[in-house]
Design a protein around this motif. Sequence first.
Motif, mmCIF file in Angstrom:
data_model
loop_
_atom_site.group_PDB
_atom_site.id
_atom_site.type_symbol
_atom_site.label_atom_id
_atom_site.label_comp_id
_atom_site.label_asym_id
_atom_site.label_seq_id
_atom_site.Cartn_x
_atom_site.Cartn_y
_atom_site.Cartn_z
ATOM 1 N N TYR A 129 -19.603 5.738 -8.300
ATOM 2 C CA TYR A 129 -18.373 6.471 -8.029
ATOM 3 C C TYR A 129 -18.653 7.901 -7.589
ATOM 4 O O TYR A 129 -17.937 8.470 -6.762
ATOM 5 N N SER A 130 -19.701 8.503 -8.147
ATOM 6 C CA SER A 130 -20.027 9.879 -7.757
ATOM 7 C C SER A 130 -20.411 9.948 -6.283
ATOM 8 O O SER A 130 -20.116 10.925 -5.592
ATOM 9 N N LYS A 131 -21.064 8.874 -5.767
ATOM 10 C CA LYS A 131 -21.436 8.837 -4.350
ATOM 11 C C LYS A 131 -20.186 8.719 -3.475
ATOM 12 O O LYS A 131 -20.096 9.319 -2.411
ATOM 13 N N LEU A 132 -19.218 7.918 -3.955
ATOM 14 C CA LEU A 132 -17.995 7.729 -3.190
ATOM 15 C C LEU A 132 -17.115 8.973 -3.209
ATOM 16 O O LEU A 132 -16.261 9.148 -2.340
ATOM 17 N N GLY A 133 -17.337 9.817 -4.195
ATOM 18 C CA GLY A 133 -16.537 11.020 -4.320
ATOM 19 C C GLY A 133 -16.685 11.988 -3.165
ATOM 20 O O GLY A 133 -15.880 12.913 -3.016
ATOM 21 N N LYS A 134 -17.692 11.786 -2.320
ATOM 22 C CA LYS A 134 -17.879 12.695 -1.175
ATOM 23 C C LYS A 134 -16.845 12.449 -0.081
ATOM 24 O O LYS A 134 -16.707 13.253 0.838
ATOM 25 N N TYR A 135 -16.111 11.307 -0.180
ATOM 26 C CA TYR A 135 -15.103 10.996 0.830
ATOM 27 C C TYR A 135 -13.719 11.433 0.357
ATOM 28 O O TYR A 135 -13.308 11.127 -0.755
ATOM 29 N N PHE A 150 -12.323 -7.473 -2.647
ATOM 30 C CA PHE A 150 -12.416 -6.113 -2.119
ATOM 31 C C PHE A 150 -11.208 -5.266 -2.496
ATOM 32 O O PHE A 150 -11.347 -4.075 -2.730
ATOM 33 N N PHE A 151 -10.028 -5.881 -2.568
ATOM 34 C CA PHE A 151 -8.871 -5.123 -3.044
ATOM 35 C C PHE A 151 -9.096 -4.684 -4.499
ATOM 36 O O PHE A 151 -8.707 -3.580 -4.889
ATOM 37 N N ARG A 152 -9.734 -5.554 -5.264
ATOM 38 C CA ARG A 152 -10.020 -5.202 -6.659
ATOM 39 C C ARG A 152 -10.987 -4.019 -6.724
ATOM 40 O O ARG A 152 -10.814 -3.088 -7.513
ATOM 41 N N LEU A 153 -12.011 -4.040 -5.859
ATOM 42 C CA LEU A 153 -12.970 -2.937 -5.829
ATOM 43 C C LEU A 153 -12.326 -1.653 -5.320
ATOM 44 O O LEU A 153 -12.601 -0.563 -5.834
ATOM 45 N N PHE A 154 -11.460 -1.768 -4.312
ATOM 46 C CA PHE A 154 -10.743 -0.586 -3.814
ATOM 47 C C PHE A 154 -9.887 0.033 -4.917
ATOM 48 O O PHE A 154 -9.799 1.255 -5.033
ATOM 49 N N TYR A 155 -9.270 -0.834 -5.701
ATOM 50 C CA TYR A 155 -8.431 -0.350 -6.803
ATOM 51 C C TYR A 155 -9.265 0.448 -7.799
ATOM 52 O O TYR A 155 -8.860 1.535 -8.239
ATOM 53 N N ASN A 160 -11.037 5.647 -10.150
ATOM 54 C CA ASN A 160 -12.179 6.370 -10.714
ATOM 55 C C ASN A 160 -12.706 7.505 -9.846
ATOM 56 O O ASN A 160 -13.692 8.145 -10.204
ATOM 57 N N THR A 161 -12.084 7.742 -8.694
ATOM 58 C CA THR A 161 -12.510 8.844 -7.817
ATOM 59 C C THR A 161 -11.268 9.571 -7.310
ATOM 60 O O THR A 161 -10.131 9.184 -7.611
ATOM 61 N N SER A 189 1.082 -5.327 -6.934
ATOM 62 C CA SER A 189 1.055 -4.007 -7.572
ATOM 63 C C SER A 189 -0.251 -3.274 -7.261
ATOM 64 O O SER A 189 -0.286 -2.044 -7.213
ATOM 65 N N VAL A 190 -1.345 -4.025 -7.031
ATOM 66 C CA VAL A 190 -2.637 -3.404 -6.733
ATOM 67 C C VAL A 190 -2.598 -2.688 -5.387
ATOM 68 O O VAL A 190 -3.006 -1.522 -5.267
ATOM 69 N N VAL A 191 -2.098 -3.359 -4.354
ATOM 70 C CA VAL A 191 -2.009 -2.741 -3.028
ATOM 71 C C VAL A 191 -1.016 -1.581 -3.058
ATOM 72 O O VAL A 191 -1.239 -0.544 -2.429
ATOM 73 N N HIS A 192 0.059 -1.746 -3.816
ATOM 74 C CA HIS A 192 1.035 -0.659 -3.980
ATOM 75 C C HIS A 192 0.357 0.560 -4.603
ATOM 76 O O HIS A 192 0.566 1.698 -4.175
ATOM 77 N N SER A 193 -0.478 0.322 -5.604
ATOM 78 C CA SER A 193 -1.174 1.419 -6.285
ATOM 79 C C SER A 193 -2.207 2.078 -5.367
ATOM 80 O O SER A 193 -2.317 3.305 -5.329
ATOM 81 N N ILE A 194 -2.970 1.259 -4.634
ATOM 82 C CA ILE A 194 -3.993 1.792 -3.731
ATOM 83 C C ILE A 194 -3.362 2.721 -2.689
ATOM 84 O O ILE A 194 -3.935 3.746 -2.323
ATOM 85 N N SER A 195 -2.172 2.360 -2.205
ATOM 86 C CA SER A 195 -1.509 3.141 -1.150
ATOM 87 C C SER A 195 -0.497 4.140 -1.712
ATOM 88 O O SER A 195 0.266 4.740 -0.931
ATOM 89 N N ASP A 196 -0.478 4.350 -3.026
ATOM 90 C CA ASP A 196 0.451 5.297 -3.671
ATOM 91 C C ASP A 196 1.909 5.014 -3.330
ATOM 92 O O ASP A 196 2.758 5.918 -3.347
ATOM 93 N N GLY A 197 2.191 3.760 -2.992
ATOM 94 C CA GLY A 197 3.573 3.370 -2.720
ATOM 95 C C GLY A 197 4.164 3.954 -1.453
ATOM 96 O O GLY A 197 5.388 4.007 -1.292
ATOM 97 N N ASN A 198 3.310 4.393 -0.526
ATOM 98 C CA ASN A 198 3.786 4.969 0.736
ATOM 99 C C ASN A 198 3.498 4.011 1.889
ATOM 100 O O ASN A 198 2.381 3.479 2.005
#
Length: 336
Positions: A129-135, A150-155, A160-161, A189-198
């Motif tokens: 997660y620390s590596k991904l934090g650069k994005y 992959f949706f699960r991993l994106f979530y 965590n970042t 709900s996972v895709v909704h959460s990933i996209s902040d509902g926008n």
Amino acid sequence: GGFYWYSEKKVPKYKEESTLKEKAGREFINTSVDKYPIHPYNIIKDPEIDDFSDVINKLLDTGKSFQIDGRAGTGKTFMTQEIMKELDKRKLTYIALAPTNKACRVLSPDAMTIHSFMAKFEAQFAKSYSKLGKYDYIIVDEKSFIKELFFRLFYHIKENTKCKFILAGDWAQLEPVQDRSQFDYENSSVVHSISDGNLIKLTRCRRADKELFDICSDPPGIDIKQFGKKMHPRAICYHNSLRKRYNEIFMNNNRRVKHFIQVSAYARDKNSQHMKIYQGLPVIACRTNNAYDIANGEVFEVTSFSQKQATVSIKDNDANIHKIDISEFSKYFYPA
């Protein structure tokens, strides 16, 4: 988790799923259906103009994740590319991802397939997660193709970042191949959460033929009689056996062809076939090869061939010329 082949290299594959089995060793398939509440989205309407700059600035100014949704031809990819330009101006970091090499090439020269991106973080994923934090942003195109894994991993990355996500695509397009089960990703709900509902919904025809765009807005209502019964040289076949048969018919019955060469099918590919190569023959890449600068699924057209140089020249949709060794042509291409 095993390996998969990427650009003719063996790459570690993140373990996709565990298989539940009964005592007898048979695979257990869960057929139960669970219903969950559908979360409402904050929907941003199509600006109805080709200039996306205002809506892009408003979306990025919120500092939130969002989805871009729309049918083919509404400008999803163009808008995504404009977003990347704006992120560059703001000096914000991002990585662009897509499910296939072909989609990556359309999106950006620097885009990566989701598989190759995730393979980097296979070992000790929790420490990655620390590596991904650069994005600042993770941009994902062709969202309808993405598997549950992959949706699960994106979530988890989102939770965590500080990475924000931009998901682009059309839920009405092709579903992922060999997914773990059937999922309603559009209302999850996972895709909704990933996209902040926008969600910005693009509805205006910006690229496709307007008449065809309107016809395809209601597939069940299409009157197929208006199209006649003439066989078209470009056909979509459900099975490879039918595809090969149609290709053979068109290659052999093209009376305008006077100069051609013939190549044998690639012996290690059951879906390959003998080809009559001539100027104007449409072909589709069946493998990715960086040396030839081709990606699996890309469509080309034969422009010329030289038996003396033992090469076939093909052009892509941008009129770039690629030279392929005749001896390897059937390994990397099918007639299309």
